[in-house]
Design a protein around this motif. Structure first.
Motif, PDB file in Angstrom:
ATOM      1  N   VAL A   1      13.207 -30.085  -0.462  1.00 26.52           N
ATOM      2  CA  VAL A   1      12.135 -28.985  -0.543  1.00 26.52           C
ATOM      3  C   VAL A   1      11.799 -28.827  -2.067  1.00 26.52           C
ATOM      4  O   VAL A   1      12.786 -28.338  -2.741  1.00 26.52           O
ATOM      5  N   ASP A   2      10.672 -28.951  -2.373  1.00 22.24           N
ATOM      6  CA  ASP A   2      10.405 -28.964  -3.684  1.00 22.24           C
ATOM      7  C   ASP A   2      11.649 -29.912  -4.668  1.00 22.24           C
ATOM      8  O   ASP A   2      11.773 -29.344  -5.704  1.00 22.24           O
ATOM      9  N   GLY A   3      11.652 -31.094  -4.022  1.00 20.76           N
ATOM     10  CA  GLY A   3      12.699 -32.009  -4.643  1.00 20.76           C
ATOM     11  C   GLY A   3      14.116 -31.425  -4.861  1.00 20.76           C
ATOM     12  O   GLY A   3      14.898 -32.040  -5.408  1.00 20.76           O
ATOM     13  N   VAL A   4      14.567 -30.476  -3.948  1.00 21.72           N
ATOM     14  CA  VAL A   4      15.950 -30.249  -3.892  1.00 21.72           C
ATOM     15  C   VAL A   4      16.401 -30.518  -2.402  1.00 21.72           C
ATOM     16  O   VAL A   4      16.024 -29.911  -1.351  1.00 21.72           O
ATOM     17  N   PRO A   5      17.646 -31.227  -2.281  1.00 28.19           N
ATOM     18  CA  PRO A   5      17.944 -31.198  -1.000  1.00 28.19           C
ATOM     19  C   PRO A   5      18.496 -30.145  -0.197  1.00 28.19           C
ATOM     20  O   PRO A   5      19.050 -29.166  -0.864  1.00 28.19           O
ATOM     21  N   VAL A   6      18.081 -29.818   0.940  1.00 25.42           N
ATOM     22  CA  VAL A   6      18.436 -28.806   1.824  1.00 25.42           C
ATOM     23  C   VAL A   6      18.903 -29.097   3.234  1.00 25.42           C
ATOM     24  O   VAL A   6      18.857 -30.374   3.575  1.00 25.42           O
ATOM     25  N   GLU A   7      19.401 -28.242   4.090  1.00 24.02           N
ATOM     26  CA  GLU A   7      19.973 -28.602   5.310  1.00 24.02           C
ATOM     27  C   GLU A   7      18.765 -28.568   6.225  1.00 24.02           C
ATOM     28  O   GLU A   7      17.837 -27.643   5.935  1.00 24.02           O
ATOM     29  N   SER A   8      18.596 -29.465   7.181  1.00 24.93           N
ATOM     30  CA  SER A   8      17.300 -29.231   7.796  1.00 24.93           C
ATOM     31  C   SER A   8      17.244 -27.748   8.742  1.00 24.93           C
ATOM     32  O   SER A   8      16.079 -27.336   9.281  1.00 24.93           O
ATOM     33  N   GLY A   9      18.366 -27.355   9.389  1.00 27.82           N
ATOM     34  CA  GLY A   9      18.263 -26.035   9.857  1.00 27.82           C
ATOM     35  C   GLY A   9      17.922 -25.034   9.046  1.00 27.82           C
ATOM     36  O   GLY A   9      17.618 -23.723   9.784  1.00 27.82           O
ATOM     37  N   ARG A  10      17.841 -25.219   7.701  1.00 28.10           N
ATOM     38  CA  ARG A  10      17.374 -23.910   6.918  1.00 28.10           C
ATOM     39  C   ARG A  10      15.973 -24.110   6.540  1.00 28.10           C
ATOM     40  O   ARG A  10      15.487 -23.242   5.739  1.00 28.10           O
ATOM     41  N   VAL A  11      15.041 -25.124   7.052  1.00 27.16           N
ATOM     42  CA  VAL A  11      13.783 -25.282   6.910  1.00 27.16           C
ATOM     43  C   VAL A  11      13.212 -24.693   8.191  1.00 27.16           C
ATOM     44  O   VAL A  11      13.257 -24.886   9.115  1.00 27.16           O
ATOM     45  N   ILE A  12      12.067 -24.039   7.840  1.00 28.09           N
ATOM     46  CA  ILE A  12      11.033 -23.601   8.876  1.00 28.09           C
ATOM     47  C   ILE A  12       9.813 -24.180   8.579  1.00 28.09           C
ATOM     48  O   ILE A  12       9.274 -23.873   7.558  1.00 28.09           O
ATOM     49  N   VAL A  13       9.057 -24.582   9.507  1.00 30.05           N
ATOM     50  CA  VAL A  13       7.935 -25.306   9.612  1.00 30.05           C
ATOM     51  C   VAL A  13       6.846 -24.281  10.492  1.00 30.05           C
ATOM     52  O   VAL A  13       7.288 -24.081  11.575  1.00 30.05           O
ATOM     53  N   MET A  14       5.926 -23.712   9.829  1.00 30.12           N
ATOM     54  CA  MET A  14       4.981 -22.956  10.452  1.00 30.12           C
ATOM     55  C   MET A  14       3.540 -23.397  10.399  1.00 30.12           C
ATOM     56  O   MET A  14       2.991 -23.957   9.400  1.00 30.12           O
ATOM     57  N   ARG A  15       2.971 -23.512  11.368  1.00 29.10           N
ATOM     58  CA  ARG A  15       1.819 -24.368  11.669  1.00 29.10           C
ATOM     59  C   ARG A  15       0.564 -23.127  11.550  1.00 29.10           C
ATOM     60  O   ARG A  15       0.843 -21.948  12.164  1.00 29.10           O
ATOM     61  N   PRO A  16      -0.656 -23.531  10.888  1.00 29.65           N
ATOM     62  CA  PRO A  16      -1.580 -22.391  10.995  1.00 29.65           C
ATOM     63  C   PRO A  16      -2.010 -21.893  12.526  1.00 29.65           C
ATOM     64  O   PRO A  16      -2.083 -22.823  13.428  1.00 29.65           O
ATOM     65  N   LYS A  17      -2.411 -20.620  12.647  1.00 31.63           N
ATOM     66  CA  LYS A  17      -2.986 -20.244  13.906  1.00 31.63           C
ATOM     67  C   LYS A  17      -4.224 -20.864  14.267  1.00 31.63           C
ATOM     68  O   LYS A  17      -5.135 -21.018  13.440  1.00 31.63           O
ATOM     69  N   GLU A  18      -4.510 -21.329  15.368  1.00 32.27           N
ATOM     70  CA  GLU A  18      -5.717 -22.123  15.767  1.00 32.27           C
ATOM     71  C   GLU A  18      -6.819 -21.008  16.186  1.00 32.27           C
ATOM     72  O   GLU A  18      -6.369 -19.800  16.818  1.00 32.27           O
ATOM     73  N   ARG A  19      -7.884 -20.946  15.520  1.00 34.78           N
ATOM     74  CA  ARG A  19      -8.803 -19.879  15.646  1.00 34.78           C
ATOM     75  C   ARG A  19      -9.866 -20.322  16.738  1.00 34.78           C
ATOM     76  O   ARG A  19     -10.264 -21.349  16.825  1.00 34.78           O
TER      77      ARG A  19
END
Length: 116
Positions: A94-112
């Motif tokens: 994330v932004d070039g910094v390694p992180v654990e995958s469990g600490r990343v949240i992916v939010m999708r845009p709400k379908e209108r």
């Protein structure tokens, strides 16, 4: 006799130097504890504390908004975990910094929905 004169002169010079230094320090201290300086110092301290409180308040509101967005996304089903997309041993950045995958949240845009 010459030895005594030398020591006397050295004592006088040392005494004058230390008296001048002490006088300078007393004047500095007296100016620092003057009522105007104390009031100025108190005002600066209050300004600094007020700034700290305002910064903390802003940071709290930002975290609150982020948490609300995350909770809404979870409720609406727009929140997914990277664990289902990342294989064991893969690295996530994330932004070039390694992180654990469990600490990343992916939010999708709400379908209108299209207006009728």
């Amino acid at each position: 006799m010459m030895k005594r004169v030398t020591w006397f002169a050295g004592g006088v010079v040392a005494g004058l130097a230390s008296a001048g230094y002490a006088k300078k320090k007393v004047k500095e201290t007296a100016s620092q504890i003057a009522p105007t300086q104390i009031a100025k110092s108190a005002a600066d301290s209050v300004r600094s504390r007020t700034s700290d409180v305002v910064d903390a308040f802003r940071e709290g509101r930002q975290v609150m908004k982020h948490t609300e967005d995350e909770l809404r996304a979870r409720r609406e089903g727009r929140l997914t975990s990277l664990d289902e997309h990342v294989a064991p041993g893969d690295r996530v950045y994330v932004d070039g910094v390694p992180v654990e995958s469990g600490r990343v949240i992916v939010m999708r845009p709400k379908e209108r929905k299209a207006p009728r």
